[in-house]
Scaffold this active site. Sequence first.
Site, PDB file in Angstrom:
ATOM      1  N   GLU A 164       8.371  41.137  44.328  1.00  0.00           N
ATOM      2  CA  GLU A 164       6.975  41.151  45.472  1.00  0.00           C
ATOM      3  C   GLU A 164       7.620  40.914  46.404  1.00  0.00           C
ATOM      4  OE1 GLU A 164       3.565  38.277  45.092  1.00  0.00           O
ATOM      5  OE2 GLU A 164       4.371  38.557  43.198  1.00  0.00           O
ATOM      6  N   SER A 196       6.062  34.172  46.870  1.00  0.00           N
ATOM      7  CA  SER A 196       5.807  34.393  45.163  1.00  0.00           C
ATOM      8  C   SER A 196       7.601  35.912  45.752  1.00  0.00           C
ATOM      9  CB  SER A 196       5.519  34.807  44.850  1.00  0.00           C
ATOM     10  OG  SER A 196       4.359  33.381  44.141  1.00  0.00           O
ATOM     11  N   ARG A 244      -0.912  43.973  41.610  1.00  0.00           N
ATOM     12  CA  ARG A 244       0.087  43.253  42.619  1.00  0.00           C
ATOM     13  C   ARG A 244       0.006  45.086  43.465  1.00  0.00           C
ATOM     14  NH1 ARG A 244      -2.077  39.625  42.248  1.00  0.00           N
ATOM     15  NH2 ARG A 244      -0.842  37.298  42.158  1.00  0.00           N
TER      16      ARG A 244
END
Length: 310
Positions: free
Chosen positions: A295, A225, A177
């Site tokens: 995130e 998320s 990520r």
Amino acid sequence: MFADLIPRLRDAMPELRGELQTNVPLAPWTWFKTGGPAQCVYVAPDVEDLAYFLGNLDPDISIFVLGLGSNILVRDGGIEGVVISFGPSFHKIVIEGDTISAGAAVADVKLASAAAMAGLGGFAFLRGIPGTIGGALRMNAGAFGGTIADILVSCEGLDRRGALHHFTPEEMGFSYRHCAVEGIIFTQGLFAGWPENPEKIREDMGKIAQERAKTQPVNTRTGGSTFKNPNGAKAWELIDRAGCRGLTLGDAQVSELHCNFLVNRGKASAADIENLGEMVRQKVLAETGVELEWEILRVGRPPVAHKTSR
């Protein structure tokens, strides 16, 4: 309300073709449907105008690029400076052989569908990511066993001065990520797949869509998320173990369907959502010793004063 930046910008860049708007509410632009306004929004019609804009913009004026608004929380005080939005030319998809070129504003799911129609494998995982190619490059987006790093051939973007740069996958420095390239507005990516039966690809995409609908709060006001998975663990399992499933603050709630999702049940402020996320982080740390990392990107200013919604 913010001061109007438009006269200052027009004076600095008289040949600008892109649209400028002032004090733009951003809640409708984000999936959470909450948060404050943008001081100014610039809609870039193409790369050339964006480069001109950046090259003539006062370096003291901050910029932020907004795509689909799916993995972002705009704080209630709004975003100072200029929010950049991509116009039609950034939505183009071009297929040549086993490669696909996609503009930064192309939705991940649209790229997946285009690849399926062309009989190109390797893109189906994008069906499960609610974002755009620009954002996918920025955070090495991934889901259902695939990441953007797996299919990238090259990409390009503009720096703050408006200069164009090209990057190989190695130069992107991808990790979980994350990409190592900073200070670049990605404008386009070139991706490669392999020949595969279109029916098989559509079947795989259908399974991904079904799995998302079964396990995630789709069609709700959510940012996707919320926290990154820690090494060797899943964020949702830690959140569940800490007793946070269904936890609420005002109209913000930890989803009962998938507890790594925060949802706006109606009138939650951005502060409600962010504070609920911090409550979850504290509870998980106390219960498991693991410090969860956000995130979802949280941007903008908090309000001067805030009261939790009732």
